[in-house]
Motif scaffolding. Sequence first.
Motif, PDB file in Angstrom:
ATOM      1  N   UNK A 131       2.082  -9.029 -11.467  1.00 32.29           N
ATOM      2  CA  UNK A 131       2.425 -10.445 -11.601  1.00 32.29           C
ATOM      3  C   UNK A 131       2.347 -11.163 -10.251  1.00 32.29           C
ATOM      4  N   UNK A 132       2.556 -10.428  -9.166  1.00 30.28           N
ATOM      5  CA  UNK A 132       2.385 -11.035  -7.844  1.00 30.28           C
ATOM      6  C   UNK A 132       0.936 -11.461  -7.642  1.00 30.28           C
ATOM      7  N   UNK A 133       0.000 -10.615  -8.066  1.00 24.58           N
ATOM      8  CA  UNK A 133      -1.412 -10.975  -7.934  1.00 24.58           C
ATOM      9  C   UNK A 133      -1.779 -12.136  -8.862  1.00 24.58           C
ATOM     10  N   UNK A 134      -1.190 -12.188 -10.043  1.00 21.22           N
ATOM     11  CA  UNK A 134      -1.397 -13.361 -10.904  1.00 21.22           C
ATOM     12  C   UNK A 134      -0.886 -14.630 -10.219  1.00 21.22           C
ATOM     13  N   UNK A 135       0.233 -14.503  -9.523  1.00 20.36           N
ATOM     14  CA  UNK A 135       0.785 -15.631  -8.769  1.00 20.36           C
ATOM     15  C   UNK A 135      -0.189 -16.066  -7.669  1.00 20.36           C
ATOM     16  N   UNK A 136      -0.800 -15.107  -6.978  1.00 22.37           N
ATOM     17  CA  UNK A 136      -1.806 -15.430  -5.953  1.00 22.37           C
ATOM     18  C   UNK A 136      -2.996 -16.165  -6.565  1.00 22.37           C
ATOM     19  N   UNK A 137      -3.409 -15.737  -7.747  1.00 27.98           N
ATOM     20  CA  UNK A 137      -4.543 -16.390  -8.422  1.00 27.98           C
ATOM     21  C   UNK A 137      -4.200 -17.834  -8.762  1.00 27.98           C
ATOM     22  N   UNK A 138      -2.974 -18.064  -9.226  1.00 27.01           N
ATOM     23  CA  UNK A 138      -2.542 -19.429  -9.541  1.00 27.01           C
ATOM     24  C   UNK A 138      -2.537 -20.298  -8.278  1.00 27.01           C
TER      25      UNK A 138
ATOM     26  N   UNK B 110       0.821  -1.206   0.000  1.00 25.60           N
ATOM     27  CA  UNK B 110       0.000   0.000   0.000  1.00 25.60           C
ATOM     28  C   UNK B 110       0.860   1.263   0.000  1.00 25.60           C
ATOM     29  N   UNK B 111       1.967   1.218   0.703  1.00 23.58           N
ATOM     30  CA  UNK B 111       2.848   2.392   0.750  1.00 23.58           C
ATOM     31  C   UNK B 111       3.590   2.590  -0.559  1.00 23.58           C
ATOM     32  N   UNK B 112       4.144   1.521  -1.112  1.00 29.72           N
ATOM     33  CA  UNK B 112       4.966   1.643  -2.316  1.00 29.72           C
ATOM     34  C   UNK B 112       4.133   1.823  -3.581  1.00 29.72           C
ATOM     35  N   UNK B 113       2.964   1.190  -3.636  1.00 31.26           N
ATOM     36  CA  UNK B 113       2.182   1.235  -4.865  1.00 31.26           C
ATOM     37  C   UNK B 113       1.318   2.485  -4.971  1.00 31.26           C
ATOM     38  N   UNK B 114       0.811   2.968  -3.834  1.00 30.24           N
ATOM     39  CA  UNK B 114      -0.082   4.118  -3.854  1.00 30.24           C
ATOM     40  C   UNK B 114       0.544   5.372  -3.260  1.00 30.24           C
ATOM     41  N   UNK B 115       1.714   5.234  -2.626  1.00 35.78           N
ATOM     42  CA  UNK B 115       2.371   6.389  -2.048  1.00 35.78           C
ATOM     43  C   UNK B 115       1.747   6.877  -0.764  1.00 35.78           C
TER      44      UNK B 115
ATOM     45  N   UNK C 229      -9.276 -11.203  -6.098  1.00 36.92           N
ATOM     46  CA  UNK C 229      -7.866 -10.879  -6.317  1.00 36.92           C
ATOM     47  C   UNK C 229      -7.677 -10.112  -7.626  1.00 36.92           C
ATOM     48  N   UNK C 230      -8.355 -10.554  -8.657  1.00 37.35           N
ATOM     49  CA  UNK C 230      -8.252  -9.874  -9.951  1.00 37.35           C
ATOM     50  C   UNK C 230      -8.784  -8.443  -9.835  1.00 37.35           C
ATOM     51  N   UNK C 231      -9.902  -8.272  -9.115  1.00 34.64           N
ATOM     52  CA  UNK C 231     -10.466  -6.933  -8.961  1.00 34.64           C
ATOM     53  C   UNK C 231      -9.591  -6.028  -8.114  1.00 34.64           C
ATOM     54  N   UNK C 232      -8.998  -6.576  -7.045  1.00 34.98           N
ATOM     55  CA  UNK C 232      -8.182  -5.740  -6.171  1.00 34.98           C
ATOM     56  C   UNK C 232      -6.885  -5.299  -6.856  1.00 34.98           C
ATOM     57  N   UNK C 233      -6.371  -6.135  -7.734  1.00 35.81           N
ATOM     58  CA  UNK C 233      -5.140  -5.766  -8.439  1.00 35.81           C
ATOM     59  C   UNK C 233      -5.341  -4.533  -9.317  1.00 35.81           C
ATOM     60  N   UNK C 234      -6.591  -4.183  -9.600  1.00 32.32           N
ATOM     61  CA  UNK C 234      -6.909  -3.008 -10.429  1.00 32.32           C
ATOM     62  C   UNK C 234      -7.618  -1.922  -9.628  1.00 32.32           C
ATOM     63  N   UNK C 235      -7.406  -1.945  -8.303  1.00 37.67           N
ATOM     64  CA  UNK C 235      -8.037  -0.963  -7.445  1.00 37.67           C
ATOM     65  C   UNK C 235      -7.484   0.439  -7.718  1.00 37.67           C
TER      66      UNK C 235
END
Length: 495
Positions: free
Chosen positions: A457-464, A318-323, A372-378
């Motif tokens: 790609x981390x979220x894709x890994x979670x989906x797998x 949350x800190x690194x991706x959204x600042x 997971x797919x939806x949250x990756x595009x939050x």
Amino acid sequence: MPPSCCGCLSQYTHHHLLTFLLTFFSYVLLHASRKTFSNVKVSISAQWTPPLYNASVAPVERWEERHLFENEEQATLFLGVLDSIFLFSYAVGLYLSGVIGDRVNLRYVLCFGLCGSATVEFVFGTVTEWLHLYNIYLYCSLWVLNGLLQSAVWPCVVAVMGNWFGKSGRGFVFGLWSACAPVGNILGAFLASSVLKYGYEYAFLVTSVVQFAGGVVVFFGLLASPKEVGLSLSETALGPVETDADSHQPLMSDEDEEVEVYAKQQHAVQQQETRTPPSQAIGFWRAFCLPGVLPYSLAYACLKLVNYSFFFWLPFYLSSNYGWKEAEADRLSIWYDVGGIFGGTIQGLISDFMGKRTPVVIVSLVLAIASLWGYSRSPNDQVINAVLLANIGCFIGGPSAMISSAISADLGRQEALRGSQEALATVTGIVDGTGSFGAAAGQYLVSLIESKLGWMCVFYFFIVMTSGSIVFITPLLVREVRSMLQERRARRHQL
């Protein structure tokens, strides 16, 4: 169909309530101390990496004494190594502590794990800082020991709960009870943040003292089994058959029938005890080969990888991706735990009404993939992010709680164990231990994928990994569906 809520409550005694609360808060305190280490990593890293040496500011001896790493990146890497060391030793310990728990009084093992872990954490975070003992090998040794000691707690608390609560309402009871982990996370974040301004060593001091005190209370107050007060438990009912004049009364009862009911039930229990030989603990490999243990262990390895990745990496993401600021990210991450509390309770209740747990778990995991797919595009909005986080926590944390508690208890009390009942702690240790190995490996994979390919790609890994959990338990779903169809056909023939 399970009994009604009023019927369930009428079969509970004050022993059930006390057992629920003591085991619940035992794991709350354990998870609070575990969360403390995650919350003070920034302070620890700064302490292990002093500023550049300046002879006019500090003497050489003092700089070399506090100089553990060359830069902050090395300190952060070592903190990640400590996470992996803890999880691997925790996983190994689960295999051992489950076997021990079925052979030694669960209260002794649980108290030893709580008090021993509190002592190690006090030495790791407080004593080493007070005495300025900065040594990599010391830290690693203490964290290996901490993982082994903490592993004694979960199999024991699940086994104690399984001894007191029957299968018919276990989904709801264990779903509500499994909120102990997210509640512990919230408590740990609160305790650490409240004293962190005085130094990270005081965060370890507070949580370790509280945990040690909890272990002492458990030692003197917990009853590991209904047999310790002369009660017996039927696997088809939530309540005990009362045999003790001080404890046989349920929460809602008719006092006029006390003497008559007591006499009849005591006579019935005495007859049953004369016919039933004492149970014995089964071996590790036999427990591992019980129906359903291996599929659920592998499924939990995939699922716990995802669950613990959120536990360790969510504030950083949350800190690194959204600042967002670190404090904002910490507060926002709590919504994942809130979703897990509701998910575990509601899904457990649904599984009780269905009489089957696997279909509920699979449906939740399918919804988790979509979440997971939806949250990756939050978007960069904290309100939307919190809602999506609670959604993921519901569909990831919910089935994770069910597998590690209610389903593990079911597997340790199945029909294949008639005549040899003592397998609950062993099975719980196997399931959670296998899951911890997956979680330990996942922390390295998450950091590797993020550094090379990015968070998407981390979220894709979670989906797998979530899909892998579904694959492992799908054969169990097929078997349960066939069983349900056969039961319906048998009823039709009877009509």
